[in-house]
Design a protein around this motif. Structure first.
Motif, PDB file in Angstrom:
ATOM      1  N   PHE A   1      -2.032   3.544  -3.946  1.00 48.67           N
ATOM      2  CA  PHE A   1      -2.548   2.250  -4.385  1.00 48.67           C
ATOM      3  C   PHE A   1      -2.615   1.316  -3.187  1.00 48.67           C
ATOM      4  O   PHE A   1      -1.981   1.541  -2.139  1.00 48.67           O
ATOM      5  CB  PHE A   1      -1.646   1.637  -5.470  1.00 48.67           C
ATOM      6  N   SER A   2      -3.364   0.276  -3.334  1.00 51.12           N
ATOM      7  CA  SER A   2      -3.425  -0.808  -2.360  1.00 51.12           C
ATOM      8  C   SER A   2      -3.720  -2.084  -3.131  1.00 51.12           C
ATOM      9  O   SER A   2      -4.782  -2.201  -3.756  1.00 51.12           O
ATOM     10  CB  SER A   2      -4.505  -0.559  -1.305  1.00 51.12           C
TER      11      SER A   2
ATOM     12  N   VAL B   1       2.792  -3.109   7.657  1.00 49.00           N
ATOM     13  CA  VAL B   1       3.999  -2.585   8.318  1.00 49.00           C
ATOM     14  C   VAL B   1       4.668  -1.554   7.410  1.00 49.00           C
ATOM     15  O   VAL B   1       4.946  -1.838   6.224  1.00 49.00           O
ATOM     16  CB  VAL B   1       4.983  -3.721   8.648  1.00 49.00           C
ATOM     17  N   SER B   2       4.930  -0.374   7.944  1.00 40.16           N
ATOM     18  CA  SER B   2       5.628   0.670   7.182  1.00 40.16           C
ATOM     19  C   SER B   2       7.098   0.307   7.043  1.00 40.16           C
ATOM     20  O   SER B   2       7.721  -0.204   7.985  1.00 40.16           O
ATOM     21  CB  SER B   2       5.487   2.024   7.882  1.00 40.16           C
TER      22      SER B   2
ATOM     23  N   GLU C   1       0.832  -1.207   0.000  1.00 37.62           N
ATOM     24  CA  GLU C   1       0.000   0.000   0.000  1.00 37.62           C
ATOM     25  C   GLU C   1       0.860   1.248   0.000  1.00 37.62           C
ATOM     26  O   GLU C   1       1.974   1.271   0.512  1.00 37.62           O
ATOM     27  CB  GLU C   1      -0.887   0.038   1.252  1.00 37.62           C
ATOM     28  N   CYS C   2       0.316   2.271  -0.576  1.00 35.88           N
ATOM     29  CA  CYS C   2       0.881   3.615  -0.477  1.00 35.88           C
ATOM     30  C   CYS C   2      -0.228   4.551   0.001  1.00 35.88           C
ATOM     31  O   CYS C   2      -1.274   4.629  -0.613  1.00 35.88           O
ATOM     32  CB  CYS C   2       1.402   4.110  -1.808  1.00 35.88           C
ATOM     33  N   CYS C   3       0.022   5.221   1.032  1.00 42.97           N
ATOM     34  CA  CYS C   3       1.201   5.226   1.861  1.00 42.97           C
ATOM     35  C   CYS C   3       0.736   5.490   3.298  1.00 42.97           C
ATOM     36  O   CYS C   3      -0.439   5.812   3.530  1.00 42.97           O
ATOM     37  CB  CYS C   3       2.189   6.304   1.448  1.00 42.97           C
TER      38      CYS C   3
END
Length: 251
Positions: free
Chosen positions: A182-183, A164-165, A151-153
């Motif tokens: 996006f995801s 988790v980032s 994913e962002c963001c």
């Protein structure tokens, strides 16, 4: 009774012996020459066969034509790629991989080479004496594997993998992890691939509407980048940034 002059006959006998010796030397030189040519041919053919085997099953060199992986890779770099992954070894998050265009990723450019140039280049590439040109190959970094959600963001602008980032030390200085939100969930047997120069990379994000949602089938992967061969001042080994994905849970 005739008298023989030894001084007259000796030179004649010597010339005959010299001619006979010369013929013998030439006769002996022919087998030696043929033997040398045969040994040279065996060495050359063996080297070419070994080169093809190595290129097919172990490693292959590739030429980098674009800046999508800067500053990890520069335009014109020659990269040695290990073909042991995927295969005996696995492809991991963070690996840099070379893969065949799954369709529509590369702009088709006209081939300006003549028939001789094209044939010679293809022959030398086939035996591994020239690096593979990027006619149908691309090189990107693995961000997600099958089953991962990328994913962002997050609030700090970082990518997230499985919630988790991640901090990405390989990004080109000054570029953001992604300007496109996006995801996606990566299908099994696929990879989510992104360039290190995110602002100049047509990667998985640019193909969200394609079959597979931008993910690349594992079967398209040629191998993982092992080292930069050329130029010498860029020579370096590729190391997987394991710490970047250390906290990412399995899907």
């Amino acid at each position: 009774m005739a008298v023989t002059n030894d001084d007259e006959t000796a030179p004649a006998d010597g010339r005959r012996r010299d001619r006979a010796r010369g013929r013998g030397d030439r006769a002996g030189a022919q087998p030696r020459k043929r033997g040398w040519l045969r040994e040279t041919a065996i060495v050359v053919v063996s080297a070419l066969v070994l080169s093809v085997i190595i290129k097919t099953f172990l490693v292959q060199a590739f030429f980098i034509p674009s800046g999508s992986m800067e500053d990890t890779l520069a335009v014109g770099d020659r990269v040695l790629v290990s073909k042991l992954a995927p295969g005996p070894l696995d492809v991991h998050r963070g690996d840099v991989v070379v893969f065949v265009d799954p369709g529509g990723w590369l702009e088709q450019k006209p081939d300006t080479r003549n028939a001789v140039q094209r044939g010679l280049e293809e022959a030398l590439t086939f035996v591994g004496l020239l690096p593979q040109n990027a006619g149908e190959h691309l090189i990107k970094r693995v961000i997600g594997v099958g089953g991962d959600t990328v994913e962002c963001c997050d609030a700090d602008g970082r990518l997230m993998v499985n919630g988790v980032s991640i901090d990405e030390p390989y990004l080109k200085p000054g570029v953001s992890p992604s300007e496109t939100e996006f995801s996606v969930t990566v299908p099994e047997g696929h990879l989510w691939l992104m360039g290190d120069n995110r602002s100049n990379s047509q990667d998985s994000r640019s193909h969200l509407g394609d079959p597979g949602g931008g993910a690349v089938p594992m079967e398209n992967v040629v191998g993982t980048a092992a080292l930069i061969l050329w130029p010498f001042d860029h020579w370096s080994l590729f190391r997987n940034p394991g710490d970047t994905f250390a906290e990412v849970p399995e899907p």
